[in-house]
Design a protein around this motif. Structure first.
Motif, short mmCIF file in Angstrom:
data_model
loop_
_atom_site.label_atom_id
_atom_site.label_comp_id
_atom_site.label_asym_id
_atom_site.label_seq_id
_atom_site.Cartn_x
_atom_site.Cartn_y
_atom_site.Cartn_z
N VAL A 65 37.63 0.61 57.47
CA VAL A 65 37.37 -0.76 57.94
C VAL A 65 36.22 -1.31 57.09
CG1 VAL A 65 36.85 -2.21 59.92
CG2 VAL A 65 38.02 -0.02 60.26
N PRO A 66 36.52 -1.94 55.95
CA PRO A 66 35.49 -2.36 55.01
C PRO A 66 34.36 -3.19 55.60
CG PRO A 66 37.65 -2.57 54.01
CD PRO A 66 37.87 -2.29 55.47
N GLY A 67 34.66 -4.08 56.53
CA GLY A 67 33.61 -4.90 57.11
C GLY A 67 32.65 -4.13 58.00
N ASP A 68 33.11 -2.98 58.51
CA ASP A 68 32.31 -2.18 59.45
C ASP A 68 31.74 -0.92 58.81
OD1 ASP A 68 33.25 -4.03 61.25
OD2 ASP A 68 34.07 -2.58 62.66
N GLU A 69 32.26 -0.52 57.65
CA GLU A 69 31.93 0.79 57.11
C GLU A 69 31.50 0.73 55.65
OE1 GLU A 69 34.89 3.42 59.96
OE2 GLU A 69 35.74 2.54 58.13
N ILE A 70 30.68 1.69 55.27
CA ILE A 70 30.19 1.81 53.90
C ILE A 70 30.37 3.27 53.48
CG2 ILE A 70 27.83 2.14 54.78
CD1 ILE A 70 26.77 0.96 52.18
N CYS A 71 30.73 3.49 52.22
CA CYS A 71 31.02 4.84 51.76
C CYS A 71 30.00 5.33 50.74
CB CYS A 71 32.41 4.88 51.12
SG CYS A 71 33.74 4.36 52.23
N ALA A 72 29.85 6.65 50.67
CA ALA A 72 28.93 7.25 49.72
C ALA A 72 29.37 8.67 49.41
CB ALA A 72 27.51 7.25 50.27
N GLY A 73 29.19 9.08 48.16
CA GLY A 73 29.56 10.43 47.78
C GLY A 73 29.89 10.51 46.30
N PHE A 74 30.01 11.73 45.79
CA PHE A 74 30.34 11.95 44.39
C PHE A 74 31.85 12.12 44.21
CE2 PHE A 74 25.99 13.47 44.86
CZ PHE A 74 25.37 12.91 43.76
N PRO A 75 32.42 11.60 43.11
CA PRO A 75 33.86 11.74 42.88
C PRO A 75 34.33 13.19 42.94
CG PRO A 75 32.91 10.22 41.29
CD PRO A 75 31.76 10.86 42.00
N GLN A 76 33.49 14.08 42.43
CA GLN A 76 33.84 15.50 42.40
C GLN A 76 33.54 16.23 43.70
OE1 GLN A 76 31.28 14.04 40.94
NE2 GLN A 76 29.52 15.40 40.65
N LEU A 105 14.68 2.55 54.84
CA LEU A 105 15.52 1.56 55.51
C LEU A 105 16.88 2.19 55.77
CD1 LEU A 105 15.71 -1.58 56.23
CD2 LEU A 105 16.89 -1.78 54.02
N GLN A 106 17.35 2.13 57.01
CA GLN A 106 18.66 2.70 57.33
C GLN A 106 19.77 1.73 57.00
OE1 GLN A 106 19.05 4.24 61.31
NE2 GLN A 106 21.19 4.84 61.04
N VAL A 107 20.74 2.20 56.20
CA VAL A 107 21.88 1.37 55.82
C VAL A 107 23.19 1.88 56.40
CG1 VAL A 107 20.80 0.55 53.70
CG2 VAL A 107 22.19 2.62 53.64
N GLY A 108 23.20 3.11 56.89
CA GLY A 108 24.44 3.66 57.43
C GLY A 108 24.20 4.65 58.55
N ILE A 109 25.26 4.91 59.32
CA ILE A 109 25.25 5.92 60.38
C ILE A 109 26.39 6.88 60.08
CG2 ILE A 109 25.55 6.36 62.85
CD1 ILE A 109 24.69 3.42 63.33
N VAL A 110 26.12 8.17 60.03
CA VAL A 110 27.16 9.15 59.71
C VAL A 110 28.32 8.99 60.69
CG1 VAL A 110 27.73 11.59 59.53
CG2 VAL A 110 25.49 10.77 58.81
N SER A 121 28.97 4.07 59.26
CA SER A 121 28.96 2.76 59.90
C SER A 121 27.95 1.88 59.16
CB SER A 121 28.56 2.90 61.37
OG SER A 121 28.73 1.69 62.06
N GLU A 122 28.36 0.68 58.77
CA GLU A 122 27.51 -0.22 57.98
C GLU A 122 26.52 -0.93 58.91
OE1 GLU A 122 28.28 -4.10 55.23
OE2 GLU A 122 29.53 -2.34 54.82
N VAL A 123 25.28 -0.47 58.90
CA VAL A 123 24.28 -0.94 59.85
C VAL A 123 24.05 -2.44 59.81
CG1 VAL A 123 21.84 -0.79 60.45
CG2 VAL A 123 23.12 1.29 60.00
N SER A 124 24.00 -3.02 58.62
CA SER A 124 23.69 -4.45 58.52
C SER A 124 24.72 -5.31 59.26
CB SER A 124 23.59 -4.88 57.06
OG SER A 124 24.82 -4.69 56.38
N THR A 125 25.96 -4.85 59.32
CA THR A 125 27.01 -5.60 60.02
C THR A 125 26.67 -5.75 61.50
OG1 THR A 125 28.71 -4.80 58.50
CG2 THR A 125 29.45 -5.61 60.64
N PHE A 126 26.02 -4.75 62.06
CA PHE A 126 25.76 -4.71 63.50
C PHE A 126 24.29 -4.90 63.86
CE2 PHE A 126 29.26 -1.79 62.37
CZ PHE A 126 30.31 -2.50 62.95
#
Length: 259
Positions: A187-198, A222-227, A243-248
Motif C-alpha cells: 500500500v504505497p500511500g501507507d507504507e515505505i520500504c527499505a533493504g538491500f537488493p541482495q 526522527l522516526q520515519v517507519g514502523i516495522v 508503516s509510513e509514519v508521516s502519513t499518519f
C-alpha cells in the motif's frame, strides 16, 4: 508468503515478525526455506537508542511520549482498556536488573485497521518513563537515504528473539521497486520500504512495531517507519515493509492527546 514481524501470532498469514537488522530481526509472518542468518547487524551500546521499548507480547516500540509507546497495529488486539502489556525500557540487555518495566493501561489501534496498511497503534503506560522520546516525521522529506533499524527480534528467519538490542542500517527502496517484489500487497500511500537488493540485512520476527529512524537536519533522530512485514527475513529481492509514519502523523498526534 507475506510475513508480519510480530514474534507470535498472525497478521496476514503465518507469523514471524522480525526485523532482520543484519542481526536484529523485525519482520512479520512467513515461513519458507530459511535464508542464511541475518548479517551486518551489531549490538547497540547502552543508552545509544534510549527511546527503544520492548513489549511483552513479542513486539518492539518507541517512546512517542514518556507515557505513550508507538508500535504496530498488528501487535495489539483492538482498542480499549488493557493492563496486560508490560513495556521494558532503559536497557539493551532485557535481563538487566536496571530495566524499567511499566504496565499498560490503554491501547489504541489505528482506526480502520484491517490487516493491510494503517499499521500503527499506541499504548498508554501506567506512569511516565523518564527517558528521551523519539519524534516522528510529519512530512515525506526524510523518506530517503539510509535508515537505522533496531530490535530484539530474531537474528535469522524462523529464529528466536534476542536478549540484546541489535542495530543495522538499511537503504530506502522506492515504491516502484518495492511493488516489483510485492505487487498489490503493498500500500504505497501507507507504507515505505527499505533493504538491500541482495538481502542479508533486514528486520525479522519479534521486531514488529519497532522504529525505523534516521537523523534529521538538526542531527536528532526522527522516526520515519514502523516495522510491519516482509517476505521472510532478509531475502534477496524482498525489502522490509514499514508503516509510513508521516502519513499518519496527524492521526497519531490526535490519538495520543486523547489517551
Amino acid at each position: 508468503m507475506k510475513s508480519l514481524r510480530k514474534f507470535t501470532g498472525l497478521r496476514r498469514l503465518l507469523a514471524a515478525g522480525a526485523v532482520t537488522l543484519a542481526a536484529v530481526s523485525i519482520q512479520p509472518l512467513s515461513a519458507q526455506a530459511a535464508p542464511q542468518p541475518v548479517v551486518g547487524g551489531t549490538r547497540a551500546a547502552q543508552g545509544e537508542f534510549p527511546f527503544m521499548v520492548r513489549l511483552s507480547m513479542g513486539c518492539g516500540g518507541a517512546l512517542y511520549a514518556k507515557d505513550v509507546v508507538l508500535t504496530a497495529a498488528h501487535c495489539v488486539n483492538g482498542s480499549g482498556s488493557n493492563t496486560s502489556i508490560t513495556a521494558t525500557a532503559g536497557v539493551v540487555d532485557l535481563q538487566s536488573s536496571g530495566a524499567t518495566k511499566v504496565r499498560s493501561t490503554k491501547v489504541l489501534q489505528a482506526p480502520g485497521y484491517n490487516g493491510k496498511g494503517k499499521d500503527w497503534a499506541l499504548i498508554k503506560l501506567a506512569r511516565p518513563i523518564e527517558l528521551p522520546t523519539l519524534k516522528i516525521a510529519t512530512t515525506t522529506a526524510y523518506n530517503n537515504g539510509t535508515f537505522t533499524v533496531a530490535g530484539w527480534g530474531a537474528a535469522r528467519e524462523g529464529g528466536s528473539q534476542q536478549r540484546y538490542l541489535l542495530k543495522a542500517a538499511v537503504p530506502f527502496v522506492d515504491d516502484a521497486t518495492c511493488r516489483q517484489a510485492y505487487g498489490s500487497d503493498l500500500v504505497p500511500g501507507d507504507e515505505i520500504c527499505a533493504g538491500f537488493p541482495q538481502g542479508g540485512v533486514d528486520t525479522c520476527q519479534g521486531d514488529s512495531g519497532g522504529p525505523m529512524f534516521r537523523k534529521d537536519d538538526t542531527g536528532a533522530y526522527l522516526q520515519v517507519g514502523i516495522v510491519s512485514w516482509g517476505e521472510g527475513c532478509a531475502r534477496a529481492g524482498y525489502p522490509g515493509v514499514y508503516s509510513e509514519v508521516s502519513t499518519f502523523a496527524a492521526d497519531i498526534a490526535r490519538a495520543a492527546a486523547g489517551l
